[in-house]
Design an enzyme around this catalytic site. Structure first.
Site, PDB file in Angstrom:
ATOM      1  N   MET A 158       0.843  -1.172   0.000  1.00 16.37           N
ATOM      2  CA  MET A 158       0.000   0.000   0.000  1.00 16.37           C
ATOM      3  C   MET A 158       0.895   1.245   0.000  1.00 16.37           C
ATOM      4  SD  MET A 158      -2.676   1.422   2.897  1.00 16.37           S
ATOM      5  CE  MET A 158      -1.845   0.635   4.216  1.00 16.37           C
ATOM      6  N   PRO A 159       0.977   1.960  -1.107  1.00 21.35           N
ATOM      7  CA  PRO A 159       1.754   3.196  -1.132  1.00 21.35           C
ATOM      8  C   PRO A 159       1.126   4.267  -0.239  1.00 21.35           C
ATOM      9  CG  PRO A 159       1.357   2.393  -3.359  1.00 21.35           C
ATOM     10  CD  PRO A 159       0.487   1.596  -2.435  1.00 21.35           C
ATOM     11  N   LEU A 160       1.976   4.949   0.499  1.00 17.07           N
ATOM     12  CA  LEU A 160       1.555   6.070   1.339  1.00 17.07           C
ATOM     13  C   LEU A 160       2.386   7.283   0.948  1.00 17.07           C
ATOM     14  CD1 LEU A 160       0.074   7.335   3.768  1.00 17.07           C
ATOM     15  CD2 LEU A 160       1.932   6.471   5.193  1.00 17.07           C
TER      16      LEU A 160
END
Length: 64
Positions: free
Chosen positions: A1-3
């Site tokens: 999950m890119p943040l």
């Protein structure tokens, strides 16, 4: 999950913040192939009194 975390000086219109979130999400999706539903974008607005440039708060710099 890119943040993705973005910090901006406070004062931009809400529609511009929404546009940044959308554009960053699309770019990360296209570049990494991550599903849009998994991409998180956090925009933090910093008051001009709390952002310094050259040893001075931005609130004290003319035309900023």
């Amino acid at each position: 999950m890119p943040l993705i975390q973005i910090q901006l000086i406070q004062g931009r219109p809400e529609d511009k913040i929404k546009e940044v979130i959308e554009n960053v999400t699309n770019t990360v999706h296209e570049t990494l192939g991550a599903p849009k539903e998994s991409i998180r974008v956090i925009v933090t607005e910093i008051p001009k009194t709390h952002w310094g440039i050259g040893g001075m708060p931005v609130s004290n710099i003319p035309n900023r």
